[in-house]
Design a protein around this motif. Structure first.
Motif, mmCIF file in Angstrom:
data_model
loop_
_atom_site.group_PDB
_atom_site.id
_atom_site.type_symbol
_atom_site.label_atom_id
_atom_site.label_comp_id
_atom_site.label_asym_id
_atom_site.label_seq_id
_atom_site.Cartn_x
_atom_site.Cartn_y
_atom_site.Cartn_z
ATOM 1 N N SER A 8 62.274 -27.427 -104.585
ATOM 2 C CA SER A 8 61.144 -27.911 -104.552
ATOM 3 C C SER A 8 60.681 -26.416 -104.725
ATOM 4 C CB SER A 8 60.599 -27.831 -102.891
ATOM 5 O OG SER A 8 61.426 -27.978 -102.282
ATOM 6 N N GLY A 11 57.758 -24.107 -101.751
ATOM 7 C CA GLY A 11 58.360 -25.053 -99.915
ATOM 8 C C GLY A 11 58.551 -26.261 -99.760
ATOM 9 N N SER A 12 57.842 -27.541 -100.805
ATOM 10 C CA SER A 12 58.287 -28.699 -100.626
ATOM 11 C C SER A 12 57.814 -29.449 -102.181
ATOM 12 C CB SER A 12 57.535 -29.098 -99.671
ATOM 13 O OG SER A 12 56.279 -29.078 -100.126
ATOM 14 N N VAL A 13 57.896 -30.063 -101.914
ATOM 15 C CA VAL A 13 59.005 -31.486 -103.432
ATOM 16 C C VAL A 13 57.116 -31.515 -103.425
ATOM 17 C CG1 VAL A 13 59.091 -33.660 -104.253
ATOM 18 C CG2 VAL A 13 60.956 -31.454 -103.118
ATOM 19 N N THR A 14 56.043 -32.526 -102.314
ATOM 20 C CA THR A 14 55.062 -32.569 -102.651
ATOM 21 C C THR A 14 54.165 -31.271 -102.866
ATOM 22 O OG1 THR A 14 55.230 -34.168 -100.707
ATOM 23 C CG2 THR A 14 52.914 -33.794 -101.520
ATOM 24 N N ARG A 15 54.492 -30.153 -102.851
ATOM 25 C CA ARG A 15 53.651 -29.157 -103.322
ATOM 26 C C ARG A 15 53.930 -28.390 -104.406
ATOM 27 N NH1 ARG A 15 51.799 -24.722 -98.614
ATOM 28 N NH2 ARG A 15 53.276 -23.297 -100.644
ATOM 29 N N ALA A 47 49.144 -30.640 -98.040
ATOM 30 C CA ALA A 47 49.439 -29.393 -99.066
ATOM 31 C C ALA A 47 48.985 -29.508 -99.821
ATOM 32 C CB ALA A 47 50.727 -30.707 -100.560
#
Length: 93
Positions: A8, A11-15, A47
């Protein structure tokens, strides 16, 4: 559409997944991204809000719907496009 990522970097996998979707589609909106990623719209909205706040994504109202794209004015847009392209290629291997 399942877009998988092994890390990631944003910052995050979703972002990261949201950025990949916007790279591949050019423009989209919250519900479509949530449907493609098979996740809750509220998760995608969080996100997108963070990505817009950080300058990577720009949104604009189209009627009652907010459409999002990769920010064409992002200072490292060329590098971002290249990096997302490599991530997208890696996900298809």
């Amino acid at each position: 559409m399942k877009v998988k990522t092994t890390g990631s970097p944003f910052g995050s996998v979703t972002r990261t997944r949201v950025l990949l979707i916007l790279k591949l589609l050019g423009a989209s909106y919250q519900r479509e991204v949530a449907r493609l990623l098979e996740t809750a719209p509220s998760v995608v909205q969080k996100a997108l809000a963070g990505l817009e706040r950080d300058g990577l994504v720009s949104g604009r109202m189209m009627g009652r719907t907010r459409s999002y794209t990769l920010n064409p004015r992002y200072f490292a847009r060329t590098e971002l496009d290249a990096f997302l392209g490599r991530l997208a290629e890696a996900d298809t291997d």
